[in-house]
Design a protein around this motif. Structure first.
Motif, PDB file in Angstrom:
ATOM      1  N   LEU A  93       0.846  -1.190   0.000  1.00 55.70           N
ATOM      2  CA  LEU A  93       0.000   0.000   0.000  1.00 55.70           C
ATOM      3  C   LEU A  93       0.881   1.239   0.000  1.00 55.70           C
ATOM      4  N   GLU A  94       0.788   2.009  -1.079  1.00 56.49           N
ATOM      5  CA  GLU A  94       1.475   3.305  -1.152  1.00 56.49           C
ATOM      6  C   GLU A  94       0.485   4.381  -0.735  1.00 56.49           C
ATOM      7  N   VAL A  95       0.864   5.194   0.229  1.00 52.37           N
ATOM      8  CA  VAL A  95      -0.011   6.254   0.724  1.00 52.37           C
ATOM      9  C   VAL A  95       0.573   7.606   0.334  1.00 52.37           C
ATOM     10  N   ILE A  96      -0.241   8.404  -0.339  1.00 54.51           N
ATOM     11  CA  ILE A  96       0.170   9.726  -0.794  1.00 54.51           C
ATOM     12  C   ILE A  96      -0.622  10.766  -0.017  1.00 54.51           C
ATOM     13  N   THR A  97       0.077  11.721   0.566  1.00 50.75           N
ATOM     14  CA  THR A  97      -0.587  12.812   1.264  1.00 50.75           C
ATOM     15  C   THR A  97      -0.986  13.869   0.247  1.00 50.75           C
ATOM     16  N   GLY A  98      -2.272  14.161   0.172  1.00 53.86           N
ATOM     17  CA  GLY A  98      -2.727  15.146  -0.796  1.00 53.86           C
ATOM     18  C   GLY A  98      -4.226  15.270  -0.828  1.00 53.86           C
ATOM     19  N   ASP A  99      -4.692  16.300  -1.518  1.00 46.65           N
ATOM     20  CA  ASP A  99      -6.116  16.607  -1.657  1.00 46.65           C
ATOM     21  C   ASP A  99      -6.624  15.965  -2.935  1.00 46.65           C
ATOM     22  N   LEU A 100      -7.670  15.160  -2.837  1.00 45.42           N
ATOM     23  CA  LEU A 100      -8.184  14.482  -4.028  1.00 45.42           C
ATOM     24  C   LEU A 100      -8.727  15.468  -5.053  1.00 45.42           C
ATOM     25  N   ALA A 101      -9.142  16.662  -4.615  1.00 43.50           N
ATOM     26  CA  ALA A 101      -9.642  17.672  -5.548  1.00 43.50           C
ATOM     27  C   ALA A 101      -8.516  18.389  -6.275  1.00 43.50           C
ATOM     28  N   GLN A 102      -7.297  18.249  -5.770  1.00 45.23           N
ATOM     29  CA  GLN A 102      -6.101  18.788  -6.416  1.00 45.23           C
ATOM     30  C   GLN A 102      -5.082  17.653  -6.488  1.00 45.23           C
ATOM     31  N   MET A 103      -5.372  16.713  -7.364  1.00 41.20           N
ATOM     32  CA  MET A 103      -4.653  15.447  -7.401  1.00 41.20           C
ATOM     33  C   MET A 103      -3.149  15.650  -7.573  1.00 41.20           C
TER      34      MET A 103
END
Length: 256
Positions: A93-103
């Motif tokens: 599982l790769e986890v990316i910190t970020g806003d899904l509305a600003q991919m």
């Protein structure tokens, strides 16, 4: 966040454990039920929008071997815990910190066989103020539901699946958004007890499919007409999903 601020909780009868905040948003059974509804096959790719501490992705990994899992989470402290939990579980599982509305750029060029999500259940301005910020962000809808579905559409590969869990009362808002981009929509109501109204729904749809909307008979979550004591009362299907990591018995269109 110190260890004193966290709990270490077991899921699927201890098949994996997660660190999560002792206060604020805490993953319950909903992400496990979401994972149990995903029709993933070994070797496929899965993106979880708003993965929290990783429970849905880790429950899916426990059921289906060989998946390539990615999660995006806006809250950095939850994303960090999801990475730790995945490492502890030995999950890819790769986890990316970020806003899904600003991919983030790391995800903009990718598409996935499955996109899954447990979007916030409530409109933000209907919630009382002063709650824990992590819980508020997880439960209250800051990013519009339309943005969740549009992001899912962009990240789902042709013939790929979208799977969601949400409040039954939000189905009227969900359907036109999903119908604009997906076909073969199937809705499985989750009914607390026989004779009760559904509180949650699972929704599955496929990109490029043409089949008509299908509303399945509700899946009963608890045995008996009412809670009758300090004991677990989950139905057999729920026990299998929550304790053994089994797939939910999604009805076949052929038998309707």
């Amino acid at each position: 966040m110190s260890d004193a601020d966290l709990t270490h909780d077991a899921y699927l009868n201890g098949r994996f454990r997660v660190w999560q905040p002792a206060r604020g948003y805490r993953a319950g059974i909903d992400p496990v039920l979401l994972a149990a509804a995903v029709p993933a096959q070994p070797g496929q790719s899965v993106l979880e929008l708003g993965c929290g501490v990783g429970v849905a992705s880790l429950a899916l990994a426990a059921r289906v071997p060989g998946l390539r899992l990615t999660g995006i989470e806006a809250q950095a402290r939850y994303a960090d815990l999801a990475r730790d939990n995945a490492a502890q579980a030995g999950a890819d599982l790769e986890v990316i910190t970020g806003d899904l509305a600003q991919m983030p750029d790391a995800l903009r060029q990718q598409q996935f066989d499955h996109v899954i999500a447990n979007p916030p259940y409530y409109i933000a301005d209907t919630r009382t103020a002063g709650r824990d910020s992590g819980r508020e962000a997880a439960h209250a809808e800051a990013t519009p539901l339309a943005d969740w579905i549009d992001t899912a559409r962009r990240r789902t590969a042709p013939r790929g699946y979208l799977t969601l869990i949400h409040r039954a009362e939000r189905l009227a808002a969900l359907l036109p958004l999903v119908e604009a981009h997906f076909g073969g929509i199937e809705v499985l109501p989750l009914v607390p007890r026989t004779g009760r109204a559904a509180g949650l729904i699972l929704l599955r749809a496929r990109k490029g499919a043409r089949a008509a909307l299908c509303l399945h008979h509700g899946l009963v979550m608890h045995e008996g007409a009412a809670h009758d004591g300090d004991r677990e009362s989950y139905s057999a299907a729920l026990r299998a999903a929550l304790r053994d990591g089994a797939a939910l018995p999604w009805p076949s269109r052929r038998h309707l």
